[in-house]
Design a protein around this motif. Sequence first.
Motif: not given
Length: 88
Positions: A18, A30-31, A33-35, A37-38, A70
């Motif tokens: 990002g 959500k940010s 969660d995205r972080l 997974s990345q 995670s």
Amino acid sequence: MSDSARQAARSAKGKTIGKTLGKGTRVTGKSRDRLQSQLKKQYEAGASIRSLARSTGRSYGFIHNVLVESHVELRGRGGANRRKNPAG
């Protein structure tokens, strides 16, 4: 270091996830969660926690905690291992 680990480290080094996150900035919802997974995908591809920390601008501890959250199976420490002297 294996070829896949080198490649993952190179991709993590050259790519910021990002945008670089400001030091101490809260990452939630959500940010986060995205972080997660990345980071999980890159770590499982062989990138080190230190290289991920550098690419995101966050601390080693932050990255470690995000990976633990995670449910990533963390790798053992690298480097030389001490062995008993076979002659001794």
